[in-house]
Design a protein around this motif. Structure first.
Motif, PDB file in Angstrom:
ATOM      1  N   ARG A  28     -34.205  59.696  35.341  1.00 30.91           N
ATOM      2  CA  ARG A  28     -33.573  60.264  36.537  1.00 30.91           C
ATOM      3  C   ARG A  28     -34.295  61.513  37.053  1.00 30.91           C
ATOM      4  O   ARG A  28     -33.849  62.120  38.016  1.00 30.91           O
ATOM      5  N   VAL A  29     -35.378  61.884  36.395  1.00 28.97           N
ATOM      6  CA  VAL A  29     -36.270  62.913  36.929  1.00 28.97           C
ATOM      7  C   VAL A  29     -37.625  62.270  37.243  1.00 28.97           C
ATOM      8  O   VAL A  29     -38.110  62.343  38.369  1.00 28.97           O
ATOM      9  N   ASP A  30     -38.210  61.638  36.247  1.00 28.65           N
ATOM     10  CA  ASP A  30     -39.469  60.931  36.446  1.00 28.65           C
ATOM     11  C   ASP A  30     -39.262  59.497  36.923  1.00 28.65           C
ATOM     12  O   ASP A  30     -40.071  58.978  37.699  1.00 28.65           O
ATOM     13  N   TYR A  31     -38.223  58.862  36.446  1.00 30.12           N
ATOM     14  CA  TYR A  31     -37.992  57.456  36.766  1.00 30.12           C
ATOM     15  C   TYR A  31     -36.507  57.142  36.642  1.00 30.12           C
ATOM     16  O   TYR A  31     -35.724  57.928  36.097  1.00 30.12           O
ATOM     17  N   ARG A  32     -36.134  55.980  37.155  1.00 31.21           N
ATOM     18  CA  ARG A  32     -34.772  55.479  36.940  1.00 31.21           C
ATOM     19  C   ARG A  32     -34.796  53.958  36.964  1.00 31.21           C
ATOM     20  O   ARG A  32     -35.732  53.331  37.460  1.00 31.21           O
ATOM     21  N   ARG A  33     -33.737  53.402  36.390  1.00 35.94           N
ATOM     22  CA  ARG A  33     -33.530  51.961  36.388  1.00 35.94           C
ATOM     23  C   ARG A  33     -32.226  51.653  37.117  1.00 35.94           C
ATOM     24  O   ARG A  33     -31.223  52.320  36.887  1.00 35.94           O
ATOM     25  N   ARG A  34     -32.276  50.668  37.996  1.00 40.94           N
ATOM     26  CA  ARG A  34     -31.066  50.236  38.702  1.00 40.94           C
ATOM     27  C   ARG A  34     -30.932  48.724  38.580  1.00 40.94           C
ATOM     28  O   ARG A  34     -31.931  48.001  38.639  1.00 40.94           O
ATOM     29  N   PHE A  35     -29.707  48.262  38.424  1.00 37.10           N
ATOM     30  CA  PHE A  35     -29.490  46.820  38.336  1.00 37.10           C
ATOM     31  C   PHE A  35     -28.073  46.487  38.775  1.00 37.10           C
ATOM     32  O   PHE A  35     -27.191  47.341  38.830  1.00 37.10           O
ATOM     33  N   LYS A  36     -27.852  45.227  39.076  1.00 38.98           N
ATOM     34  CA  LYS A  36     -26.527  44.692  39.386  1.00 38.98           C
ATOM     35  C   LYS A  36     -26.413  43.339  38.719  1.00 38.98           C
ATOM     36  O   LYS A  36     -27.242  42.450  38.919  1.00 38.98           O
ATOM     37  N   ARG A  37     -25.374  43.193  37.901  1.00 36.20           N
ATOM     38  CA  ARG A  37     -25.111  41.923  37.228  1.00 36.20           C
ATOM     39  C   ARG A  37     -23.742  41.453  37.654  1.00 36.20           C
ATOM     40  O   ARG A  37     -22.739  42.126  37.411  1.00 36.20           O
ATOM     41  N   HIS A  38     -23.689  40.312  38.314  1.00 37.08           N
ATOM     42  CA  HIS A  38     -22.432  39.791  38.836  1.00 37.08           C
ATOM     43  C   HIS A  38     -21.705  38.964  37.776  1.00 37.08           C
ATOM     44  O   HIS A  38     -22.301  38.475  36.827  1.00 37.08           O
ATOM     45  N   ARG A  39     -20.432  38.822  37.973  1.00 38.23           N
ATOM     46  CA  ARG A  39     -19.605  37.922  37.177  1.00 38.23           C
ATOM     47  C   ARG A  39     -18.891  36.978  38.139  1.00 38.23           C
ATOM     48  O   ARG A  39     -18.125  37.439  38.974  1.00 38.23           O
ATOM     49  N   PRO A  40     -19.134  35.660  38.093  1.00 40.28           N
ATOM     50  CA  PRO A  40     -20.095  35.018  37.195  1.00 40.28           C
ATOM     51  C   PRO A  40     -21.533  35.322  37.604  1.00 40.28           C
ATOM     52  O   PRO A  40     -21.772  35.802  38.715  1.00 40.28           O
ATOM     53  N   ARG A  41     -22.462  35.021  36.717  1.00 42.25           N
ATOM     54  CA  ARG A  41     -23.861  35.285  36.988  1.00 42.25           C
ATOM     55  C   ARG A  41     -24.346  34.488  38.187  1.00 42.25           C
ATOM     56  O   ARG A  41     -23.894  33.366  38.447  1.00 42.25           O
ATOM     57  N   THR A  42     -25.277  35.044  38.930  1.00 39.57           N
ATOM     58  CA  THR A  42     -25.836  34.350  40.086  1.00 39.57           C
ATOM     59  C   THR A  42     -27.028  33.498  39.652  1.00 39.57           C
ATOM     60  O   THR A  42     -27.702  33.807  38.663  1.00 39.57           O
ATOM     61  N   PRO A  43     -27.318  32.412  40.393  1.00 36.41           N
ATOM     62  CA  PRO A  43     -28.429  31.538  39.996  1.00 36.41           C
ATOM     63  C   PRO A  43     -29.793  32.216  40.094  1.00 36.41           C
ATOM     64  O   PRO A  43     -30.721  31.840  39.389  1.00 36.41           O
ATOM     65  N   SER A  44     -29.904  33.211  40.986  1.00 40.24           N
ATOM     66  CA  SER A  44     -31.190  33.861  41.217  1.00 40.24           C
ATOM     67  C   SER A  44     -31.098  35.352  40.918  1.00 40.24           C
ATOM     68  O   SER A  44     -30.040  35.966  41.064  1.00 40.24           O
ATOM     69  N   VAL A  45     -32.236  35.927  40.526  1.00 36.75           N
ATOM     70  CA  VAL A  45     -32.332  37.364  40.300  1.00 36.75           C
ATOM     71  C   VAL A  45     -33.550  37.878  41.060  1.00 36.75           C
ATOM     72  O   VAL A  45     -34.583  37.200  41.128  1.00 36.75           O
ATOM     73  N   VAL A  46     -33.411  39.068  41.648  1.00 33.94           N
ATOM     74  CA  VAL A  46     -34.489  39.694  42.414  1.00 33.94           C
ATOM     75  C   VAL A  46     -34.957  40.924  41.643  1.00 33.94           C
ATOM     76  O   VAL A  46     -34.139  41.695  41.141  1.00 33.94           O
ATOM     77  N   LEU A  47     -36.281  41.112  41.570  1.00 36.36           N
ATOM     78  CA  LEU A  47     -36.861  42.147  40.716  1.00 36.36           C
ATOM     79  C   LEU A  47     -37.830  43.027  41.500  1.00 36.36           C
ATOM     80  O   LEU A  47     -38.594  42.528  42.329  1.00 36.36           O
ATOM     81  N   ALA A  48     -37.800  44.318  41.197  1.00 30.75           N
ATOM     82  CA  ALA A  48     -38.812  45.253  41.696  1.00 30.75           C
ATOM     83  C   ALA A  48     -39.283  46.071  40.502  1.00 30.75           C
ATOM     84  O   ALA A  48     -38.783  47.168  40.259  1.00 30.75           O
ATOM     85  N   PRO A  49     -40.235  45.568  39.725  1.00 28.50           N
ATOM     86  CA  PRO A  49     -40.656  46.257  38.506  1.00 28.50           C
ATOM     87  C   PRO A  49     -41.386  47.575  38.756  1.00 28.50           C
ATOM     88  O   PRO A  49     -41.520  48.381  37.842  1.00 28.50           O
ATOM     89  N   HIS A  50     -41.850  47.786  40.010  1.00 33.53           N
ATOM     90  CA  HIS A  50     -42.642  48.982  40.331  1.00 33.53           C
ATOM     91  C   HIS A  50     -42.107  49.630  41.603  1.00 33.53           C
ATOM     92  O   HIS A  50     -42.847  49.877  42.555  1.00 33.53           O
ATOM     93  N   GLY A  51     -40.806  49.915  41.600  1.00 33.63           N
ATOM     94  CA  GLY A  51     -40.159  50.447  42.787  1.00 33.63           C
ATOM     95  C   GLY A  51     -40.355  51.946  42.959  1.00 33.63           C
ATOM     96  O   GLY A  51     -41.153  52.586  42.284  1.00 33.63           O
ATOM     97  N   GLY A  52     -39.583  52.502  43.885  1.00 36.96           N
ATOM     98  CA  GLY A  52     -39.683  53.921  44.164  1.00 36.96           C
ATOM     99  C   GLY A  52     -41.045  54.276  44.695  1.00 36.96           C
ATOM    100  O   GLY A  52     -41.568  53.646  45.614  1.00 36.96           O
ATOM    101  N   GLY A  53     -41.684  55.281  44.090  1.00 37.90           N
ATOM    102  CA  GLY A  53     -42.981  55.730  44.551  1.00 37.90           C
ATOM    103  C   GLY A  53     -44.159  55.023  43.932  1.00 37.90           C
ATOM    104  O   GLY A  53     -45.303  55.410  44.176  1.00 37.90           O
ATOM    105  N   ILE A  54     -43.913  53.983  43.130  1.00 41.28           N
ATOM    106  CA  ILE A  54     -45.022  53.269  42.487  1.00 41.28           C
ATOM    107  C   ILE A  54     -45.624  52.274  43.476  1.00 41.28           C
ATOM    108  O   ILE A  54     -46.805  52.358  43.816  1.00 41.28           O
ATOM    109  N   GLU A  55     -44.849  51.317  43.926  1.00 45.94           N
ATOM    110  CA  GLU A  55     -45.257  50.371  44.962  1.00 45.94           C
ATOM    111  C   GLU A  55     -44.219  50.481  46.079  1.00 45.94           C
ATOM    112  O   GLU A  55     -43.177  49.809  46.071  1.00 45.94           O
ATOM    113  N   VAL A  56     -44.516  51.358  47.007  1.00 47.84           N
ATOM    114  CA  VAL A  56     -43.567  51.844  48.007  1.00 47.84           C
ATOM    115  C   VAL A  56     -42.965  50.698  48.819  1.00 47.84           C
ATOM    116  O   VAL A  56     -43.677  49.796  49.277  1.00 47.84           O
ATOM    117  N   GLY A  57     -41.650  50.752  48.985  1.00 51.46           N
ATOM    118  CA  GLY A  57     -40.933  49.777  49.798  1.00 51.46           C
ATOM    119  C   GLY A  57     -40.316  48.643  49.017  1.00 51.46           C
ATOM    120  O   GLY A  57     -39.437  47.938  49.529  1.00 51.46           O
TER     121      GLY A  57
END
Length: 237
Positions: A28-57
């Motif tokens: 939360r200073v250098d980096y953070r992790r954010r996620f959302k897990r639904h109940r029931p689980r959704t068939p698809s998951v979307v990922l941004a492994p290099h978000g924030g200022g790493i790969e902008v947008g």
């Protein structure tokens, strides 16, 4: 044999676990992790492994393609599970890059291993894609041939310069260890967006402003990706 990723040696950290264990870094200073897990689980998951200022947008795209407005978090339709890792520094966020084949974040792996489909979002320079510096393009890769075809078709239909990258030596996303390919079927899709394309998605391209200044380019891209995911899910019904 398809070429394997060649950029691992450029990373400071061998894995997410290696990064999390570094006492010099503060979550939360250098980096953070954010996620959302639904109940029931959704068939698809979307990922941004290099978000924030790493790969902008890619953080904003991750939220919107997962069905949450990046500014208000209000649902914009069908929602998907999502996970992202974000660099929060004012500079040197590239030091926080962990190649997707070495992503071992526990929540990321849980979400992907329980999903039928995954879409990983990444940023690249136009030069890395073998294109002119000004080229607004997206490279579509990954092991899920059906999802890749849906993405290619719908992004092209929406007017984007779209390249089939499955055989690209670096950006193809074909490695079985790639986090997007760790689904139940061991296949997923990966998008690599050039810097000029990502820049065109925001009228003010800064970390505090991006989520509030999304452009028509951004939403055209989001809607095409969401339509591709919906079409891929329908093939399982």
């Amino acid at each position: 044999m398809r070429p394997q990723p060649q950029w691992t040696a450029l990373d400071v950290y061998a894995s997410n676990s290696d990064l999390y264990a570094d006492p010099r870094l503060v979550e939360r200073v250098d980096y953070r992790r954010r996620f959302k897990r639904h109940r029931p689980r959704t068939p698809s998951v979307v990922l941004a492994p290099h978000g924030g200022g790493i790969e902008v947008g890619t953080s904003e795209l991750c939220l919107a393609i997962a069905g949450c407005h990046p500014s208000t978090r209000v649902p914009i339709g069908q929602t998907h599970d999502y996970w992202m890792f974000e660099g929060l520094r004012t500079a040197s966020n590239d030091e926080l890059h962990v190649t997707s084949s070495n992503c071992d974040d526990r929540m990321a792996r849980q979400l992907v291993s329980g999903a039928s489909h995954a879409l990983g979002l990444h940023g690249c320079t136009a030069a890395a894609a073998g294109l002119a510096d000004h080229d607004r393009a997206v490279l579509v890769g990954g092991r899920d041939a059906l999802l890749r075809l849906e993405l290619l078709t719908r992004l092209r239909r929406a007017g984007f310069h779209t390249i089939d990258a499955v055989d690209h030596p670096i950006l193809g996303g074909y490695d079985r260890a790639n986090i997007a390919n760790r689904t139940r079927g061991r296949q997923g899709a990966q998008l690599e967006l050039t810097t000029p394309l990502r820049s065109a998605m925001f009228s003010e391209n800064s970390r505090p402003a991006r989520r509030h200044t999304t452009t028509e380019v951004f939403w055209g891209f989001v809607h095409a990706c969401r339509a591709a995911l919906a079409a891929r899910e329908a093939l399982n019904n």
